[in-house]
Motif scaffolding. Structure first.
Motif, short mmCIF file in Angstrom:
data_model
loop_
_atom_site.label_atom_id
_atom_site.label_comp_id
_atom_site.label_asym_id
_atom_site.label_seq_id
_atom_site.Cartn_x
_atom_site.Cartn_y
_atom_site.Cartn_z
N CYS A 95 3.51 8.07 14.45
CA CYS A 95 3.67 8.92 13.02
C CYS A 95 3.38 8.13 12.53
CB CYS A 95 5.27 9.64 13.45
SG CYS A 95 5.87 10.05 11.70
N ASN A 96 3.85 7.82 10.85
CA ASN A 96 3.69 6.85 10.20
C ASN A 96 3.56 7.29 8.74
OD1 ASN A 96 1.22 5.57 7.80
ND2 ASN A 96 2.04 3.89 9.61
N ALA A 97 3.91 6.64 8.13
CA ALA A 97 5.46 6.72 6.58
C ALA A 97 4.77 5.66 5.61
CB ALA A 97 6.20 7.66 6.78
N GLU A 98 4.91 5.68 4.08
CA GLU A 98 5.02 4.84 3.59
C GLU A 98 6.06 4.80 2.70
OE1 GLU A 98 1.08 5.44 1.56
OE2 GLU A 98 -0.31 5.17 3.44
N VAL A 99 7.00 3.91 3.49
CA VAL A 99 8.13 3.80 2.36
C VAL A 99 8.69 2.69 1.17
CG1 VAL A 99 10.74 4.20 3.06
CG2 VAL A 99 8.95 4.68 4.50
#
Length: 121
Positions: A95-99
């Motif tokens: 999983c990847n997220a731009e936070v």
């Protein structure tokens, strides 16, 4: 800081289905794009599917029509419904997220620890 925790991987027969979940926690002001990547043994990590905050999606050609990505902005979560699984889908899924964790609209990329998906023939 920010953590991404995945769940839902496992062993399934070809033609079966799995649903992956990923939840982000920590100091989070907003999340831009979220996505799923995978890495098979001896291969590079590749994008599987991505979804913007507004719900726009992008899929790898190899999974179009079989996988569906969705997200719940209120829960800072992203999901991947995988149907009609094939042995070539076997990989570790990340999983990847731009936070934005500072409230300054500066986005940083975070990764989960990965979850194994194995599809038997």
């Amino acid at each position: 800081q920010v953590q991404l925790v995945e769940s839902g991987g496992g062993l399934v027969q070809a033609g079966g289905s799995l649903r992956l979940s990923c939840a982000a926690s920590g100091t989070i002001f907003r999340i831009n794009a979220m996505g799923w990547y995978r890495q098979a043994p001896g291969k590079q990590r590749e994008l599987v599917a991505q979804i913007t905050r507004n719900g726009r999606t992008n899929y790898a050609d190899s999974v179009k029509g079989r996988f569906t990505i969705s997200r719940d902005n209120g829960k800072n979560a992203v999901y991947l419904q995988m149907n009609s699984l094939k042995p070539e889908d076997t990989a570790v899924y990340y999983c990847n997220a731009e936070v934005d964790y500072s409230g300054t609209y500066s986005f940083y990329s975070y990764w989960g620890q990965g979850t194994q998906v194995t599809v038997s023939s």
